[in-house]
Design an enzyme around this catalytic site. Structure first.
Site, PDB file in Angstrom:
ATOM      1  N   GLU A  54     -23.142  88.881  67.773  1.00 20.31           N
ATOM      2  CA  GLU A  54     -23.355  87.391  68.272  1.00 20.31           C
ATOM      3  C   GLU A  54     -24.729  86.876  67.630  1.00 20.31           C
ATOM      4  O   GLU A  54     -25.848  87.697  67.563  1.00 20.31           O
ATOM      5  CB  GLU A  54     -23.446  87.408  69.879  1.00 20.31           C
ATOM      6  CG  GLU A  54     -24.062  85.877  70.364  1.00 20.31           C
ATOM      7  CD  GLU A  54     -24.049  85.910  71.755  1.00 20.31           C
ATOM      8  OE1 GLU A  54     -22.783  86.440  72.229  1.00 20.31           O
ATOM      9  OE2 GLU A  54     -24.643  85.149  72.578  1.00 20.31           O
ATOM     10  N   HIS A  87     -22.271  79.374  76.375  1.00 21.51           N
ATOM     11  CA  HIS A  87     -23.692  80.353  76.506  1.00 21.51           C
ATOM     12  C   HIS A  87     -23.939  79.951  77.934  1.00 21.51           C
ATOM     13  O   HIS A  87     -24.317  78.787  78.011  1.00 21.51           O
ATOM     14  CB  HIS A  87     -24.696  80.092  75.539  1.00 21.51           C
ATOM     15  CG  HIS A  87     -25.767  80.636  75.864  1.00 21.51           C
ATOM     16  ND1 HIS A  87     -26.858  80.026  76.182  1.00 21.51           N
ATOM     17  CD2 HIS A  87     -26.422  82.091  75.797  1.00 21.51           C
ATOM     18  CE1 HIS A  87     -28.114  80.965  76.662  1.00 21.51           C
ATOM     19  NE2 HIS A  87     -27.639  81.875  76.259  1.00 21.51           N
ATOM     20  N   GLU A 145     -25.343  79.201  70.416  1.00 20.75           N
ATOM     21  CA  GLU A 145     -25.985  78.793  71.680  1.00 20.75           C
ATOM     22  C   GLU A 145     -27.325  77.844  71.253  1.00 20.75           C
ATOM     23  O   GLU A 145     -27.754  77.059  72.330  1.00 20.75           O
ATOM     24  CB  GLU A 145     -26.685  80.066  72.484  1.00 20.75           C
ATOM     25  CG  GLU A 145     -27.511  80.807  71.640  1.00 20.75           C
ATOM     26  CD  GLU A 145     -27.822  82.084  72.631  1.00 20.75           C
ATOM     27  OE1 GLU A 145     -26.696  83.045  72.705  1.00 20.75           O
ATOM     28  OE2 GLU A 145     -28.801  82.281  73.231  1.00 20.75           O
ATOM     29  N   ASP A 163     -25.842  91.330  71.404  1.00 22.23           N
ATOM     30  CA  ASP A 163     -26.425  89.660  71.040  1.00 22.23           C
ATOM     31  C   ASP A 163     -27.805  90.207  70.254  1.00 22.23           C
ATOM     32  O   ASP A 163     -28.778  90.730  70.557  1.00 22.23           O
ATOM     33  CB  ASP A 163     -26.866  89.438  72.562  1.00 22.23           C
ATOM     34  CG  ASP A 163     -27.227  87.855  72.495  1.00 22.23           C
ATOM     35  OD1 ASP A 163     -28.182  87.435  71.363  1.00 22.23           O
ATOM     36  OD2 ASP A 163     -26.849  86.742  73.072  1.00 22.23           O
ATOM     37  N   GLU A 197     -19.315  83.605  80.531  1.00 21.99           N
ATOM     38  CA  GLU A 197     -20.559  84.266  80.593  1.00 21.99           C
ATOM     39  C   GLU A 197     -21.347  84.296  81.953  1.00 21.99           C
ATOM     40  O   GLU A 197     -21.610  82.964  82.546  1.00 21.99           O
ATOM     41  CB  GLU A 197     -21.311  84.314  79.176  1.00 21.99           C
ATOM     42  CG  GLU A 197     -23.069  84.677  79.355  1.00 21.99           C
ATOM     43  CD  GLU A 197     -23.846  84.470  78.245  1.00 21.99           C
ATOM     44  OE1 GLU A 197     -23.786  83.500  77.874  1.00 21.99           O
ATOM     45  OE2 GLU A 197     -24.718  85.583  77.979  1.00 21.99           O
ATOM     46  N   ASP A 237     -24.196  75.844  74.635  1.00 24.48           N
ATOM     47  CA  ASP A 237     -24.789  75.908  75.930  1.00 24.48           C
ATOM     48  C   ASP A 237     -24.709  74.337  76.451  1.00 24.48           C
ATOM     49  O   ASP A 237     -25.298  73.542  75.867  1.00 24.48           O
ATOM     50  CB  ASP A 237     -26.336  76.477  75.851  1.00 24.48           C
ATOM     51  CG  ASP A 237     -26.851  76.351  77.147  1.00 24.48           C
ATOM     52  OD1 ASP A 237     -26.764  75.656  78.076  1.00 24.48           O
ATOM     53  OD2 ASP A 237     -27.290  77.791  77.468  1.00 24.48           O
TER      54      ASP A 237
HETATM   55  C1  LIG Z   1     -30.052  88.474  75.731  1.00 22.76           C
HETATM   56  C2  LIG Z   1     -30.279  87.556  74.625  1.00 22.76           C
HETATM   57  O1  LIG Z   1     -31.211  87.900  73.891  1.00 22.76           O
HETATM   58  C3  LIG Z   1     -30.645  86.235  75.222  1.00 22.76           C
HETATM   59  O2  LIG Z   1     -31.924  86.323  76.194  1.00 22.76           O
HETATM   60  C4  LIG Z   1     -29.370  85.611  76.003  1.00 22.76           C
HETATM   61  C5  LIG Z   1     -28.364  84.997  75.031  1.00 22.76           C
HETATM   62  O3  LIG Z   1     -28.481  84.839  73.797  1.00 22.76           O
HETATM   63  C6  LIG Z   1     -27.061  85.259  75.682  1.00 22.76           C
HETATM   64  O4  LIG Z   1     -26.790  85.297  76.872  1.00 22.76           O
HETATM   65  O5  LIG Z   1     -25.912  84.957  74.833  1.00 22.76           O
HETATM   66 MG   LIG Z   2     -26.676  85.012  72.789  1.00 19.41          MG
END
Ligand SMILES: C[C@H](O)[C@H](O)CC(=O)C(=O)O
Ligand SMILES: [Mg+2]
Length: 394
Positions: free
Chosen positions: A240, A318, A268, A214, A338, A291
């Site tokens: 991602e 997301h 997202e 990510d 997720e 999301d």
């Molecule tokens: C981990 C990522 O930087 C963020 O906090 C969460 C995310 O973008 C995701 O779950 O996809």
């Molecule tokens: Mg992400």
């Protein structure tokens, strides 16, 4: 059947967790030197809270029907969102039939278009929309997934996002998505560390477990392509959100240039059918990741999901916990979902909105039976021990 009308709308804020999963305190893997667009400034590199990733906080929306039934929605929007709900959006709800969800969405969106369209305003609309679906489900005595057409499979399969895919594998998940730790400002040394991290994780989880990176909007095109090429050796399943969400052209270029078989995902921080139309028509990615809390809620997700399906793309939301689960179980082009590991060390599964919501189901062995979602509405309630603040009571 005569449905009650909407008699009240209330907006509360909550600090320290809930829907704003970046609103953490103390050590948390999600705040530990993760690549971000702000990492080009050394003083904001170590912690995302240092540049204000947690500044919004959680917004709780309650929509009360004339018979006293309350629909609940939570999202990331905090005090700004509370203002928008109480001072602007409530006029489109009070006195309306609870079944008028489509019209209410349309009025909320177009009445705020002059200062909204994306970001915190659409997060707020999403929170209200989720509360309306919850209310309708509760009044009909049906889960939201039933209102959406019902499950197309018996269970959900999950991947876990967090710092410990090795533990996620032991917990039964199908894959683990790591946060990328170093961005372009940390040069070739940082790129090397990113690849070493992936290689180390691959050696721990074996060949068959999905690993993803990510990149949280932190890269440029050249760095993204180099990262993807080097990551291929270690079986990176997808890369991602490499670029700014506004750089549709960069995503299209990236998708054409990643190694064959590696997927490009994003979305997202995209919102509405129009934003996702850009991603789909410009062929920016293989999987879109709206999301539910930020893209416009369930009402808009129905449209986004159908657009993705018509383009032959997967829609894997997301985060957003139980709100995503009710949708994903109803769609063939959402074959898995997720969970963001909210435990500070990513070493145990906790409900997505803990401690704010009670009764939210969690995956067991990386799976969740459709029957775990068989409660009216979204099947969750506010934790009475969490302190709510109502800054703009009207
Ligand atoms: C981990 C990522 O930087 C963020 O906090 C969460 C995310 O973008 C995701 O779950 O996809
Ligand atoms: Mg992400």
């Amino acid at each position: 059947m005569a449905m009650p009308t909407i008699k009240a709308v209330r907006a509360y804020t909550v600090r320290g967790g809930g829907a704003d999963y970046h609103d953490t305190q103390g050590y948390h893997w999600i705040d530990d030197h993760i690549a971000t667009p702000m990492a080009r400034y050394e003083e904001y590199r170590q912690s995302r809270r240092s540049f204000g990733i947690n500044v919004l906080g959680t917004l709780v929306v309650e929509v009360e029907a004339s018979d006293g039934t309350i629909g609940l929605g939570v999202t990331t929007a905090g005090e700004i969102g509370a203002f928008i709900v109480e001072k602007h959006l409530s006029r489109f709800l009070i006195g309306r039939q609870v079944t008028e969800i489509e019209k209410i969405w349309d009025q909320m969106y177009f009445a705020t278009q002059f200062y909204g369209r994306k970001g915190v305003v659409v997060n707020t609309i999403s929170g209200v929309d989720i509360a309306l679906w919850d209310l309708l489900g509760k009044l009909r005595g049906e889960p939201v997934h039933a209102l959406l057409g019902g499950p197309v499979r018996d269970e959900l399969q999950f991947y876990a996002t967090g710092a410990r895919p090795d533990l996620a594998k032991e917990m039964g998940f199908i894959g683990g998505k790591l946060p990328l730790l170093h961005g372009p400002a940390e040069g070739d040394e940082g790129l090397k560390k990113n690849i070493e991290k992936l290689a180390d994780m691959r050696s721990k989880v074996g060949d068959d477990f999905w690993l993803m990176y990510d990149c949280w909007m932190s890269l440029d095109l050249n760095y993204s392509i180099r990262l993807a090429q080097k990551a291929q050796e270690f079986g990176l399943k997808w890369i991602e959100e490499c670029l700014s969400p506004d750089d549709y052209w960069g995503y299209a270029d990236l998708k054409r240039n990643v190694p064959k078989g590696m997927l490009v995902t994003t979305g997202e921080h995209e919102a509405t059918r129009w934003g996702f139309r850009m991603l789909l028509e410009m062929d920016c990615c293989d999987i879109i990741q709206p999301d539910v809390n930020w893209c416009g809620g369930i009402t808009e997700l129905i449209k986004i999901s159908a657009l993705a399906d018509a383009h032959g793309k997967l829609m894997v939301p997301h985060g957003s916990g139980v709100y995503s689960y009710h949708f994903v179980i109803t769609r063939h082009n959402s074959p898995f979902t997720e969970i963001i590991m909210s435990a500070p060390n990513a070493d145990e599964v906790r409900p997505a909105f803990s401690p704010l919501l009670l009764d939210e189901p969690v995956p067991v062995n990386g799976r969740m039976k459709a029957s775990a979602l068989d409660k009216s509405g979204f099947g969750v309630r506010l934790n009475p021990e969490v302190q709510l603040h109502r800054p703009y009571a009207s």
